[in-house]
Scaffold this motif. Sequence first.
Motif, PDB file in Angstrom:
ATOM      1  N   ARG A   1     102.912  33.489 -25.399  1.00  0.00           N
ATOM      2  CA  ARG A   1     103.804  34.313 -26.227  1.00  0.00           C
ATOM      3  C   ARG A   1     103.075  35.552 -26.736  1.00  0.00           C
ATOM      4  NH1 ARG A   1     108.552  32.158 -27.427  1.00  0.00           N
ATOM      5  NH2 ARG A   1     108.888  29.942 -26.946  1.00  0.00           N
TER       6      ARG A   1
ATOM      7  N   ALA B   1     108.388  35.380 -25.700  1.00  0.00           N
ATOM      8  CA  ALA B   1     107.718  34.773 -24.555  1.00  0.00           C
ATOM      9  C   ALA B   1     107.327  35.822 -23.515  1.00  0.00           C
ATOM     10  CB  ALA B   1     108.622  33.730 -23.911  1.00  0.00           C
TER      11      ALA B   1
ATOM     12  N   THR C   1      98.947  39.481 -26.154  1.00  0.00           N
ATOM     13  CA  THR C   1      98.868  38.033 -25.975  1.00  0.00           C
ATOM     14  C   THR C   1      97.482  37.509 -26.294  1.00  0.00           C
ATOM     15  OG1 THR C   1      98.291  38.301 -23.632  1.00  0.00           O
ATOM     16  CG2 THR C   1     100.641  38.025 -24.173  1.00  0.00           C
TER      17      THR C   1
ATOM     18  N   HIS D   1      97.184  30.959 -26.431  1.00  0.00           N
ATOM     19  CA  HIS D   1      97.574  30.005 -25.383  1.00  0.00           C
ATOM     20  C   HIS D   1      96.466  29.040 -24.967  1.00  0.00           C
ATOM     21  CE1 HIS D   1      95.617  32.770 -22.459  1.00  0.00           C
ATOM     22  NE2 HIS D   1      96.212  33.736 -23.122  1.00  0.00           N
TER      23      HIS D   1
END
Length: 598
Positions: A140, A146, A233, A256
């Motif tokens: 995301r 996203a 990100t 992530h």
Amino acid sequence: MHEDRLRHLLDLIRGGVLSRRDALRRLAGLGLTAPMATQVMALAGVSPAAAQAPGAEPVRRGGGGPLRLLYWQAPTLLNPHFATGATNQDASRIFYEPLAGWAADGTLLPVLAAEIPSIENGGLAPDGRSVTWKIKPGVRWHDGVALTADDLVFNWDYARNPATAAVTAGSYRDVTVVKVDDLTVRVEFRQPTPFWAETFVGSRGLIVPKHLFERYVGAASRDAPANLRPVGTGAYRFVSFAPGDVLHASLNPDYHLPTRPFFDTLEVKGGGDATSAARAVLQTADYDFAWNLAVEDDILKRLEAAGRGRVVFIEGGDIELLHLNPTDPNREVEGERSHASTTHPALSDPAVRQAIGLLVDRDALEQFIYGRGGPATGNVLNNPPRFRPPQPSRAFSVERANEVLEAAGWRRGPDGIRAKDGVRLRFVLQTSVNAPRQRTQALIKAAALRAGIDVEVKAVAATVFFSSDVANPDTYTKFYADLQMFTTVMTQADPQRFMNQFVSWEMASRANRWQGRNIYRWRSPEYDRLFREAEGELDPIRRADLFLRMNALVLADGYVIPLVGRPRVNAHANALRPVLSAWDNTLWLLSHWGREGG
């Protein structure tokens, strides 16, 4: 075995970047048997459990406190598509990520990609005409939106639009990006393409969010608020930015990789000079890391003796070049100096270029100025090893330079300066403010004067020289001088992107806001032809030969004079564990930086 390579591999294993299988494979590549490699990892404190999979260590995110970096050439913007100069690329890399990055051993590591494409996993087309990338699920943007294939398609459209004037345009211009599904894209090439890891990869492959930039495409591209307030990100989120001064970021709690990053806050301080930056890490320990220490080697050795930090040299393909302007920097055409339609009144004479080449004492630069940080070289292309040509002659001879100029009809005047047909050999040599560069300028000036050439030296503050300010006449991309000197960075373990800095279609100009990579204004139809051939040559031996021939063409024309190789020279606190690579940005894997015991 290279000790630095072994140390770097162990850092990657400790940091969870490499799986145990990959670690053993790479250690085997250094000549270690599997049992010996296992023993080396154990002796280095790397347990089998710690090397099982990326992200296995550390066990939690954060807790590392502040990380303080010194970039004496301060960043001025935070959009990777406009990032001229390594500092702007590095600052952008804090927030934005590519699909994959280049590790120190020249291999690709996935970042936003689920895996590295190969023929075995179906990612690479056997005919070399396409590569399919799968995006890692669950990534995301910092605002919670996203990441999808639509973002990648948008970046392709954004960068290749001529009105956007993106410095990354060359990585997107000649390909087509097709959305396969929400997490998959296919990059299609016009012809069989041996170097497929270009689009969305490394320093020029950072991906920006469609939902924040889609209103700012083309002529409106410089108006996007996110150019200075990035939403990426990456492992760190934007906090504040004063261009040319300081950048603050904080840990991304939704990164992530579940146990990354280690540090809670990040500060990138700009300004000052390289020597002060080295002192702030090695002697006073006020900062954790100092970037690009273009400092005389004897000074680095004295500072390192304090025992508070260490200097790290990482060999790659970066090189300090002296450029001779083929165009006229003093004549304006359509509001632009150094226009491609003009010719330099003196440097267009091959004899003058040959003489200047004879007046550069590369061995003295290595011995007395750069030391470990600047091995002398006569080649533009020096690495990777399979693309390294034999060293040409690096003769330094003031006597021979005088003979060449005299034979070409350049006669000394009453003041000792040579002239011909009303044109005097008076040149401005510009570079950034930096002690080794000013000493290099002084050496060239002194030798030139002995040959009847008057060189005026000009030093521009690094924050100006390497900025993307289209209104400033002193930026290096404008090249409003006769001679110019700086380091060209090689950010891929393949010469294709590096060598496209000499192709005619990449020439910097007012039309592209001086974003073209060919800053030198050098042109050669034969070079262009060889480059196009190399882009589609699948045979690795023939492709390597094409790049060697390109290197020879650049050297033969004399407008580009190699000085010294520039290994990446950084300093860091003893306890800091940076993950560095000479084939990518310095901050290419900032998410995996840590401290001993942390």
